[in-house]
Design an enzyme around this catalytic site. Structure first.
Site, PDB file in Angstrom:
ATOM      1  N   ARG A   1      -6.345  10.251  -0.129  1.00 57.70           N
ATOM      2  CA  ARG A   1      -6.072  10.745  -1.489  1.00 57.70           C
ATOM      3  C   ARG A   1      -7.361  10.892  -2.292  1.00 57.70           C
ATOM      4  NH1 ARG A   1      -2.849   6.632  -3.799  1.00 57.70           N
ATOM      5  NH2 ARG A   1      -3.036   5.457  -1.862  1.00 57.70           N
TER       6      ARG A   1
ATOM      7  N   HIS B   1       0.872  -1.184   0.000  1.00 59.46           N
ATOM      8  CA  HIS B   1       0.000   0.000   0.000  1.00 59.46           C
ATOM      9  C   HIS B   1       0.901   1.222   0.000  1.00 59.46           C
ATOM     10  CE1 HIS B   1      -3.094   2.848   1.114  1.00 59.46           C
ATOM     11  NE2 HIS B   1      -4.011   1.896   1.119  1.00 59.46           N
TER      12      HIS B   1
HETATM   13  O1  MEZ Z   1      -9.148  -2.077  -0.200  1.00 60.14           O
HETATM   14  C1  MEZ Z   1      -8.319  -1.672   0.613  1.00 60.14           C
HETATM   15  O2  MEZ Z   1      -7.215  -2.190   0.732  1.00 60.14           O
HETATM   16  C2  MEZ Z   1      -8.633  -0.460   1.413  1.00 60.14           C
HETATM   17  C3  MEZ Z   1     -10.043  -0.079   1.490  1.00 60.14           C
HETATM   18  C4  MEZ Z   1      -7.626   0.207   1.971  1.00 60.14           C
HETATM   19  C5  MEZ Z   1      -7.618   1.652   2.257  1.00 60.14           C
HETATM   20  O3  MEZ Z   1      -6.730   2.331   1.749  1.00 60.14           O
HETATM   21  O4  MEZ Z   1      -8.460   2.144   2.995  1.00 60.14           O
END
Ligand code: MEZ
Length: 538
Positions: free
Chosen positions: A341, A321
């Site tokens: 974002r 992420h």
């Molecule tokens: O789908 C995801 O991983 C999610 C909702 C994460 C996020 O950034 O909130």
């Protein structure tokens, strides 16, 4: 309250503030396909070959897997030659669900609704799962300007056209009814004054289809599903891990060997059908990354299924992420939701430059953050490495004062605990290991290569191809969780379990010996081991 930023950080914050007004007036361009390929190949961890090993045995022999996962897939059974009496099982059910997160709970609810005798076994507690940690929302194409076909195209593009078409088709076509189901069960989705769901964009979406419950979306979905499991009085055996699957003499899945996490006592569960819903692998800390995942995310389901003969798909692709916390150190790697974002905050480097569009897909965004720090030298130094800014004060500038607090209360509170008010100052982020894109291969009804063995949730491979879009995981745990529960319950009606056996474990170990693998690594891993190297035997 004193802001804990270093002098270097504070100097850089001044540059971020100085460029904010101009940045807000400028449309940031999207990267071209060639630019994306280039940054991925040079900076995305999936392309860093020394993080991987080639599997020497098993259904995916000859393919690459993260080194840490390969060690578990080719590890040693926790039964380690123990004689297990299989003839008088401790539990006897129609459908055994392994895992107590969103997918497992959805599966159990549907199997129960279909009249099956269901049991959930979970190594921690019901709800200790990545579902609980998901923040920003769940996708579903349920607005007038949207369609499942549009959703399909977005996810296929984000997944580099590697998604398994029939799985993706199921995800997007059943999306609206999945969100509707959750709404009716009681998830507190954000709605406008007319009761219509508020939807926003995520990285790589062409329509606003992210449905959220503030920034506690996963937690609220899990709360609702857990209530449903408890209301239906579905038995939950908690603090109990599955250490091996059990088959019958015809080679079909027929239960599991369970181990109490505290006493280490072993139990046997016989089942007509088995559903693996064990979630992800963030706690494997591939390539040394921190993680946004819950404590039990150790790829157990992949190990159990692989040993039983099920093929994996895309086991070599992980999601980092782009916005994990880079500072303060106490919450290093925790998730900063993509919704920050979605609501307008830009990635900004040490010089105050918005160097990319904030809503590129996750793999491209993560690789670009890494490039900014490692190659371009425009990262901000932190005690644990580097990071770039996420210019969170832009949110209230764009939407009006109070919006960040209203839509992102979890984020505000998380940083607020460390005296960082993200309405006033930008926050520092760096990629964190977030999601296992690959997993166990299934057909559209959720069944693996092993008859009567189903999978749902993050342990599945193929729905998202080699890169998942935001909000499609909360969706897949519901769509594929419910579907696995329904199919497993229906199948159980015609299953006659023959004699139980775990001989396939011995056969696997024999295959390991023949491949020259003499592992002492016990698998599945079950929990991460954070003890320093020299203390691991204590
Ligand atoms: O789908 C995801 O991983 C999610 C909702 C994460 C996020 O950034 O909130």
């Amino acid at each position: 309250m004193s802001l804990p930023y270093t002098q270097e950080m504070l100097d850089s914050v001044k540059k971020v503030e100085a460029t904010r007004a101009a940045r807000m007036q400028t449309e940031l361009r999207r990267m071209t396909a060639d630019e994306k390929d280039d940054v991925l190949q040079k900076f995305h961890p999936d392309y860093k070959m020394d993080g991987f090993e080639i599997l020497q045995m098993g259904p995916n022999k000859g393919e690459k897997a993260p080194a840490e996962l390969a060690a578990l897939l080719q590890g040693k059974s926790r039964l380690d030659g123990k004689e297990i009496s299989l003839q008088n099982p401790d539990y006897d059910v129609d459908v055994l669900v392994i895992g107590g997160g969103g997918a497992g709970s959805s599966a159990a609810v549907e199997a129960h609704a279909a009249g099956a005798k269901v049991m959930i076994v979970t190594k921690l507690r019901l709800g200790d799962a990545n579902t609980m940690m998901a923040e920003g929302g769940i996708q579903a194409a349920d607005k007038e300007n949207d369609s499942p076909a549009q959703h399909y195209l977005d996810a296929m593009g984000g997944g580099h056209f590697t998604n398994v078409p029939e799985l993706l088709q199921k995800l997007v076509t059943e999306g609206p009814s999945a969100v509707n189901w959750l709404d009716h069960l009681g998830v507190m989705f954000d709605k406008d004054e007319n009761g219509r769901m508020i939807t926003t964009h995520g990285g790589g979406t062409s329509r606003k289809r992210m449905h959220a419950a503030k920034d506690y979306s996963g937690a609220d979905i899990m709360r609702t599903l857990r209530d449903e499991v408890l209301n239906r009085q579905i038995p939950v055996v908690d603090f109990t891990a599955v250490v091996e699957l059990v088959k019958d003499s015809e080679g079909k899945a027929a239960g599991a060997v369970l181990m109490n996490m505290e006493t280490k006592e072993v139990y046997v569960a016989r089942a007509k059908t088995v559903i693996i819903a064990t979630g992800g692998a963030g706690r494997m800390h591939y390539q040394g990354f921190p993680t946004s995942n819950h404590y039990g995310a150790t790829a157990d389901g992949l190990v159990l299924a692989y040993r039983a003969g099920a093929r994996l798909l895309y086991q070599d692709t992980l999601q980092y992420h782009p916005t994990g916390v880079a500072f303060p150190a106490q919450i290093f790697g925790a998730l900063v939701t993509e919704k920050v974002r979605s609501m307008g905050a830009q990635f900004v480097n040490r010089e105050g430059e918005a160097y990319m569009h904030p809503l590129e897909t996750r793999d491209v965004s993560a690789a670009s953050v890494i490039r900014e720090c490692r190659e371009r030298g425009k990262g901000v130094q932190t005690p644990l490495g580097q990071g770039v800014w996420l210019d969170s004060p832009m949110i209230d500038e764009i939407h009006g004062k109070g919006m960040l607090e209203k839509r992102l209360p979890g984020m505000l509170r998380m940083f607020g605990k460390y005296d960082i008010d993200m309405r006033e100052v930008p926050i520092l982020i760096y990629p964190t290991l977030h999601y296992q894109n690959g997993g166990i291969r299934i057909s559209a009804d959720g069944m693996t290569d092993v008859e009567n063995l189903y999978v749902a949730g993050e342990a599945v491979g193929g729905i998202h191809g080699r890169n998942r879009l935001m909000g499609n995981s909360l969706l897949d745990i519901i769509v594929f969780g419910r579907s696995a529960g329904q199919h497993a319950a229906a199948k159980a009606k015609s299953v006659e379990v023959k004699d139980l056996t775990i001989d396939f474990v011995k056969e696997f170990e024999h295959e390991e010996e023949e491949a020259g693998i003499h592992s002492s690594i016990l698998s599945p891993q079950l929990l991460p081991d954070y003890r320093p190297e020299g203390m691991k035997t204590i």
